[in-house]
Design a protein around this motif. Structure first.
Motif, short mmCIF file in Angstrom:
data_model
loop_
_atom_site.label_atom_id
_atom_site.label_comp_id
_atom_site.label_asym_id
_atom_site.label_seq_id
_atom_site.Cartn_x
_atom_site.Cartn_y
_atom_site.Cartn_z
N ILE A 163 5.30 11.67 -5.82
CA ILE A 163 4.84 12.52 -4.71
C ILE A 163 3.42 12.98 -4.99
CG2 ILE A 163 5.17 14.75 -3.55
CD1 ILE A 163 7.28 12.86 -2.64
N SER A 164 3.17 13.38 -6.26
CA SER A 164 1.85 13.95 -6.56
C SER A 164 0.75 12.91 -6.37
CB SER A 164 1.83 14.51 -7.99
OG SER A 164 2.12 13.47 -8.90
N ALA A 165 1.05 11.64 -6.62
CA ALA A 165 0.04 10.59 -6.43
C ALA A 165 0.14 10.00 -5.02
CB ALA A 165 0.21 9.50 -7.48
N ARG A 166 0.93 10.64 -4.18
CA ARG A 166 1.08 10.22 -2.77
C ARG A 166 1.43 8.73 -2.62
NH1 ARG A 166 -2.42 14.49 0.68
NH2 ARG A 166 -1.95 16.21 -0.72
N GLY A 167 2.43 8.36 -3.41
CA GLY A 167 2.95 6.99 -3.28
C GLY A 167 2.15 5.93 -4.01
N GLU A 168 1.05 6.35 -4.64
CA GLU A 168 0.24 5.38 -5.39
C GLU A 168 0.73 5.29 -6.83
OE1 GLU A 168 -1.69 3.37 -4.09
OE2 GLU A 168 -2.16 4.28 -2.17
N PRO A 169 0.45 4.22 -7.54
CA PRO A 169 -0.29 3.04 -7.07
C PRO A 169 0.55 2.04 -6.28
CG PRO A 169 0.35 2.74 -9.36
CD PRO A 169 0.85 4.09 -8.96
N ALA A 170 1.87 2.33 -6.12
CA ALA A 170 2.74 1.34 -5.48
C ALA A 170 2.24 0.96 -4.09
CB ALA A 170 4.17 1.89 -5.41
N ALA A 171 1.79 1.97 -3.32
CA ALA A 171 1.36 1.68 -1.95
C ALA A 171 0.22 0.67 -1.92
CB ALA A 171 0.95 2.98 -1.25
N SER A 172 -0.70 0.80 -2.87
CA SER A 172 -1.83 -0.15 -2.92
C SER A 172 -1.37 -1.55 -3.28
CB SER A 172 -2.88 0.31 -3.93
OG SER A 172 -3.48 1.49 -3.47
N TYR A 173 -0.41 -1.64 -4.19
CA TYR A 173 0.11 -2.96 -4.56
C TYR A 173 0.78 -3.62 -3.35
CZ TYR A 173 -0.36 -1.11 -9.33
OH TYR A 173 -0.82 -0.55 -10.48
N VAL A 174 1.57 -2.82 -2.62
CA VAL A 174 2.25 -3.35 -1.44
C VAL A 174 1.21 -3.82 -0.42
CG1 VAL A 174 3.69 -2.72 0.55
CG2 VAL A 174 4.36 -2.01 -1.77
N ARG A 175 0.19 -3.00 -0.18
CA ARG A 175 -0.86 -3.35 0.79
C ARG A 175 -1.54 -4.66 0.38
NH1 ARG A 175 -3.94 0.77 0.12
NH2 ARG A 175 -2.71 2.05 1.55
N ARG A 176 -1.88 -4.75 -0.89
CA ARG A 176 -2.59 -5.94 -1.38
C ARG A 176 -1.73 -7.20 -1.18
NH1 ARG A 176 -6.00 -8.76 -1.30
NH2 ARG A 176 -7.03 -9.87 -3.00
N ALA A 177 -0.44 -7.09 -1.50
CA ALA A 177 0.45 -8.26 -1.34
C ALA A 177 0.53 -8.66 0.13
CB ALA A 177 1.84 -7.94 -1.89
N GLY A 200 7.84 5.48 -1.97
CA GLY A 200 6.45 5.90 -1.81
C GLY A 200 5.66 5.15 -0.74
N PRO A 201 5.59 3.84 -0.81
CA PRO A 201 4.74 3.12 0.15
C PRO A 201 5.11 3.42 1.61
CG PRO A 201 5.29 1.68 -1.69
CD PRO A 201 6.10 2.94 -1.87
N LEU A 202 6.42 3.37 1.92
CA LEU A 202 6.83 3.60 3.31
C LEU A 202 6.75 5.07 3.68
CD1 LEU A 202 7.91 1.39 5.37
CD2 LEU A 202 7.79 0.65 2.99
N ALA A 203 7.00 5.97 2.72
CA ALA A 203 6.99 7.40 3.02
C ALA A 203 5.57 7.89 3.28
CB ALA A 203 7.63 8.19 1.87
N PHE A 204 4.59 7.33 2.59
CA PHE A 204 3.21 7.81 2.74
C PHE A 204 2.37 6.96 3.69
CE2 PHE A 204 4.44 10.22 -0.99
CZ PHE A 204 3.80 11.43 -0.78
N HIS A 205 2.71 5.68 3.81
CA HIS A 205 1.85 4.79 4.60
C HIS A 205 2.66 3.84 5.45
CE1 HIS A 205 -1.48 6.25 2.16
NE2 HIS A 205 -0.73 6.02 1.09
N GLY A 206 3.87 4.27 5.86
CA GLY A 206 4.79 3.38 6.55
C GLY A 206 4.19 2.67 7.75
N ARG A 207 3.58 3.45 8.64
CA ARG A 207 3.12 2.84 9.89
C ARG A 207 2.09 1.74 9.61
NH1 ARG A 207 0.25 5.83 14.97
NH2 ARG A 207 2.20 7.02 15.09
#
Lengths: 336, 336
Positions: A94-108, A121-128
């Motif tokens: 939560i403190s890193a706002r879903g990172e770094p996982a969200a960036s990995y998902v975006r990159r893939a 994390g990825p869907l909770a912070f950047h789902g849309r």
């Protein structure tokens, strides 16, 4: 199908074990990389020997003598390796706002690869944005295990509610809180209740994440973003945890034939999606109150049919690993 | 997509209304025929004007002056008309062992046409063979509305439990019985309880089919055939209805903090699928007992993950029509 797995805790190891044993429909699936955040990585374009991940005691860090051992970090692996599906199994931050996982998902997704994530994390912070990106690139972004482990929730809405709009969700989604509330109602002090939940294998060493409602808020954000077209983060969820409930309050509930539950709600009000997590005193006959201490339950309202609820009995780690497998099978079936 | 609809009761008329209003994902869908058993048929290869089916008061028999009116019977329509999907909405007949619906479904599958059925008969009496036939001919046989109306049950297992084996089902699947049992527990006599269920719009004019457990037995047979590889018919289900319960027994339950439910169970015992329907006295804390009088609930056990239950709150006719729509959308999406 070539998988790149990020994270190698219980779920990753169970997944590797299932793949090593053989999953009908996933024949020919290779794990070409497993990257951990602090415990090294294994890379083998021809497929890692799964026993070296799944064997009892084979927890990372792996021996530097392992033939596939490498210094490659997750970011480089996601950006450079050749794989078909990114499997993101690291822990929600939560403190890193879903990172770094969200960036990995975006990159893939940007690279046109499918993604399966058990990390909320990825869907909770950047789902849309991530769902739009997957759609634009013609790949799947699946996340069955983020809510109620592997119990079918997202696949249910995707395939069983075609043409419907989800208008509300209400439920109890965190077993640790349920177990602690139950112990409080039986007269335990907060500290003892938490310790008991830890001993039962539910609460983490640091259980504040669960008890302050962050886990529930993240799950609500995933559902609101996936089903209601919202662009919420867990920080946007009105949130109260269970730590403020006293034993007196908890015991009193039982005398009045009521029970405390950490209730999650999200719905569309005047076109705006609102979500809340809060301890709620429920009458015993409330459908949510029927839920056992460690059970999870989710009621789904739509514009198409009567509301219905799905209830998971005594969830376990195997369930989470199964949810990831179901997502992988969904992708494999569509590739055929 | 061209539909041939058999049966034009409440569900058929609601389906026509939805199609007339426009369902995203089903654009370009025409109804090329509607055949009833005793009230004539409408046929138009260019698409019947849906208002003539859906309009309030436009119940069959249709006026002989209707431009699409014809004497064609269902059997001939299924064998000769050009359509993509047979939509079978006629009423289950236990005494006729699922006929004539089962033969219509078989004929459509043999002709390589998809089938959607809300009628339990074909799957309850001939599920295994019909599913094999659909598979052999590369077409879909979908039946979401046969159990729990349109609440996702079959799509849930199909898409959300990939690679799993369903090992048991347990539930309460008949609202009429639930309503009558509830009235008995409150002190009503059997006749008054049945009349009240009829007035509430749940019980049919002849409710014996529900009260003797045939409806539940048919639903169990559908699930056992679809999920457990069984070859059961409703006649193979060990079955007791609720008519033998006395008001004394029913009222006594409440005093002992218990409740009667018509419980359905199917499971695999020593490799053999066994199924039963019987009135069961449940403790109030039993997950099935939490179910309201008209609610349905189904607990599914698998070899992959913890058991879970799906509960439908206050089902209605709209739900059944939605289940048919979801099946049609499933077929339409795969044709794209």
């Amino acid at each position: 199908m070539r998988l790149l797995i990020l994270g190698c805790g219980n779920v990753g190891r169970r997944l590797a074990l299932a793949l090593a044993t053989g999953v009908p429909g996933l024949g020919g699936t290779d794990v070409v990389g497993v990257c951990t955040r602090r415990h090294g990585a294994l890379i083998n374009p021809g497929g890692i020997d799964l026993a070296s991940i799944a064997a009892p005691g084979a927890v990372p860090p792996w021996s530097p003598g392992h033939p596939d051992s490498t210094e490659l970090d997750s970011a480089t692996a996601v950006s450079t390796l050749d794989f078909d599906v990114l499997v993101e199994l690291s822990i929600l931050s939560i403190s890193a706002r879903g990172e770094p996982a969200a960036s990995y998902v975006r990159r893939a997704l940007e690279r046109g690869r499918h993604v399966v994530t058990a990390n909320k994390g990825p869907l909770a912070f950047h789902g849309r944005r991530l769902l739009e990106l997957a759609h634009a690139n013609g790949v799947r972004l699946l996340f069955e295990s983020t809510v109620m482990d592997g119990t079918p929730v997202f696949s249910l809405v995707r395939e069983g509610l075609r043409g419907c709009r989800v208008t509300s969700v209400e439920g109890i989604l965190n077993s640790t809180s349920g177990l602690v509330l139950d112990a409080l109602e039986r007269g335990a002090a907060m500290e003892a209740a938490i310790r008991a939940a830890q001993q039962a294998g539910f609460a983490e060493a640091d259980p504040t994440h669960d008890l302050e409602g962050w886990d529930s808020a993240a799950k609500l954000a995933v559902m609101a973003n996936a089903w209601m077209g919202a662009d919420l983060s867990p920080l946007d969820v009105s949130r109260r945890g269970i730590l403020e409930i006293s034993v007196q309050e908890a015991q009193g509930a039982r005398d009045r034939n009521r029970t405390w539950k950490l209730v999650c709600r999200a719905g569309i009000e005047s076109g705006v999606v609102r979500a809340s997590v809060k301890p709620t005193l429920l009458p015993r006959e409330d459908p949510l109150a029927a839920c056992g201490p460690t059970d999870c339950i989710l009621t789904i309202g739509t514009d198409c049919l009567s509301p219905f609820a799905i209830r998971q009995f005594e969830p376990g780690l195997a369930d989470t690993a199964y949810g990831v497998l179901n997502d992988l099978l969904t992708i494999a079936d569509a590739r055929e």
